[in-house]
Structure formats: structure tokens, C-alpha cells
Design a protein around this motif. Sequence first.
Motif, mmCIF file in Angstrom:
data_model
loop_
_atom_site.group_PDB
_atom_site.id
_atom_site.type_symbol
_atom_site.label_atom_id
_atom_site.label_comp_id
_atom_site.label_asym_id
_atom_site.label_seq_id
_atom_site.Cartn_x
_atom_site.Cartn_y
_atom_site.Cartn_z
ATOM 1 N N CYS A 173 0.744 10.848 -40.637
ATOM 2 C CA CYS A 173 0.892 9.529 -39.991
ATOM 3 C C CYS A 173 1.918 9.576 -38.862
ATOM 4 N N ILE A 174 1.553 9.008 -37.737
ATOM 5 C CA ILE A 174 2.481 8.956 -36.600
ATOM 6 C C ILE A 174 3.051 7.548 -36.406
ATOM 7 N N LEU A 175 2.849 6.693 -37.387
ATOM 8 C CA LEU A 175 3.371 5.318 -37.335
ATOM 9 C C LEU A 175 2.917 4.582 -36.067
ATOM 10 N N LYS A 178 -1.770 1.039 -36.088
ATOM 11 C CA LYS A 178 -3.135 0.536 -35.908
ATOM 12 C C LYS A 178 -3.729 0.049 -37.235
ATOM 13 N N ALA A 231 -4.902 10.518 -41.011
ATOM 14 C CA ALA A 231 -4.023 10.222 -42.149
ATOM 15 C C ALA A 231 -4.786 9.395 -43.190
HETATM 16 S S1 SF4 Z 1 -3.404 4.208 -38.329
HETATM 17 FE FE1 SF4 Z 1 -1.804 3.910 -39.863
HETATM 18 S S2 SF4 Z 1 -1.920 5.744 -41.183
HETATM 19 FE FE2 SF4 Z 1 -3.013 6.216 -39.253
HETATM 20 S S3 SF4 Z 1 -1.467 7.200 -37.966
HETATM 21 FE FE3 SF4 Z 1 -1.463 5.004 -37.439
HETATM 22 S S4 SF4 Z 1 0.131 4.066 -38.760
HETATM 23 FE FE4 SF4 Z 1 -0.355 6.100 -39.591
#
Ligand code: SF4
Length: 310
Positions: A173-175, A178, A231
Motif C-alpha cells: 500500500c502506498i497510502l 483511493k 494491495a
Molecule cells: S487503494 Fe488503498 S490499499 Fe491500494 S494503495 Fe491506495 S490506499 Fe493502499
Amino acid sequence: MTAVDLGLPRRLVEFTLDGQPVSVPEGSTILDACTALGIEVPTLCWGDTLRPRNACRMCMVEVEGSRTLVPACSRRITDGMVVRTDSERTRHSRKLVLELLGSSADLSSTPEVAGWMAEYGADPARFGPPAPAEDRDERPPGEHEAPDGSVAATVHQPAKVDNDLYVRDYGKCILCYKCVDACGEQWQNSFAIAVAGRGFDARISTEFAAPLPESACVYCGNCIEVCPTGALSFKTEFDMRAEGTWDESRQRRTTTVCTYCGVGCNVTLHTQDNEIVRVTSPHDSSVGHGNLCIKGRFGWQHVQNREPRP
Ligand code: SF4
Ligand code: SF4
């Protein structure tokens, strides 16, 4: 006769993009203009069905007169603006962002990142050992020291496999937020997930970190649809990747209409070896805009139940 909604007529705004004079409808963002002109500006957190979040900072471009770089995904074009998308400064910024992301999250299943790393000469190892792709620390979030004593990833934790439908592997996860936006007021209105913690402990979580089956999640999978890094993934995909059998080059995509109810959502069935392995939904469909419910997203096992009748 079919009426096509073209929206209100908009005045054209003139500006300069990488040395060319360009005019675009008022309200367009720099990224809209680049996309229309085929100029690649990398982004991870921008989504075509979501409002810009400005989280990943990959799409930063130079605007003359602006002290700092600006995010192309959200900056609207104004008359006379002069924009440079591929300068030394923007390339340096993208290199650094890729290095920071690559040193804190496992980007092995993020499409396009390997190409960007090569293009911008990014070396995540400059910021410490790479985030591990497997054998992640079993300790709970908040204790981020890796077994070898190095400082580990913000989201250094094993994949959460707590249901049969989808897996949350927050080590990837890149925070980008979304999933939170798709689950919240922009689409699903379930609010099952949000950002918990601050700084290095920031992570996506259910309420009180409850397992998914005990959370407010309704398994629409709309968060999976928008996740840019893998992720969040179907359990089928997660298992096949673990077995080494996931192979997108052998997959077919067939878009059809979901048969469960009368709404008429479009579903795209991803099949490998004649088995459905994942379901997505076209983002340009005016019915669901890429969103589905649990039935359309996950209710396909019966299709491939080929057991002989008793
Ligand atoms: S959508 Fe959610 S789980 Fe996926 S990278 Fe973005 S914050 Fe992380
Ligand atoms: S599956 Fe739907 S309800 Fe559950 S977390 Fe994802 S977006 Fe929210």
C-alpha cells in the motif's frame, strides 16, 4: 432519438504546454490536457472515477511563476499558464518520489512502476533495504523494525487473508486513499475503511482493525477496482500469484451485462484457462462507473461449477 449529454458549453483557455500553444475547455486540469495530447505524466493516486487526492506526488510539473512544483492531476489550467512536464526539476522529483515509495512499499505488482524506475533512474535502496515482497514481519503495525534491525516499511505487515473473497496486502500500500474514497462518500457510502494512525504509523484500516467479515464492508470490491498497486486483490489472484500461476498474458477479458438484477451493470470477466479469475467493471459505463455490488463482483463461482449432476 438518443440524447447525448455533452454538458454545458465551456469557454476555451489558452496556455503553453511543453513549448506548444494549446487551448482546452475551461476547468480542465493539466493532466487532462496532457492525456488528450498523449504526453505521459506518471501518476498512481489519480483515478478516472475519483476526485484528485494529490497524495502520491508523482505527477508534479513545473508552472512558470510558481515557487513549488504543482500536481498536474488537480491543478486547473488558467489563461496564459506556462507548463513544463519534463524538465530536470520534474524528473528529479519523480525519481525521489519513486525511491521513497519503493523503499516503503512492495511495488512488485504495480503496473508501469518498473518502467518509471528505469526511466527516471530511481534507486529505492538509497533509502534503506527494499520493502520485502514476502516473509513480512508478523508483528502488528506500529512495530516497524525489521528482523535484521533496519527500519522497515510504514505498512510492514503480512497480508490479511480473513475471508474467501478478497485479500488486503498492505505491504503493497502506498497510502493513496483511493480505496477510502471509493468506499466512502464518492461511491459506496459504506465507510468500512479509513486511514488510521499518523506519520510512519499511518495505514488503511477497518474500524478498530476488525477483520473484514466483522467490519462494515459489504464486499462490493469497489476498493479493489481502484487500488493501483495490487494491495487489494481477489483471493483468486492472490492465491494464483502465490502458486506462480497468475499470467495476465494468457487472460481474456469479456465485457458483458450482469444478470443478477435489472440495473444492468457492465462486468468484465477476466478468464484464464477457461476459468473466471477476476471481475472488473468498465469505468466509462454510465451505469456503474466501474462500481459493482457483491453479486456482480464475486458471485461467479456457479458459472464454472462443472461438477456432474448427482
Ligand atoms: S487503494 Fe488503498 S490499499 Fe491500494 S494503495 Fe491506495 S490506499 Fe493502499
Ligand atoms: S469491498 Fe466495498 S465496502 Fe468493503 S472495503 Fe471495499 S469498497 Fe468498502
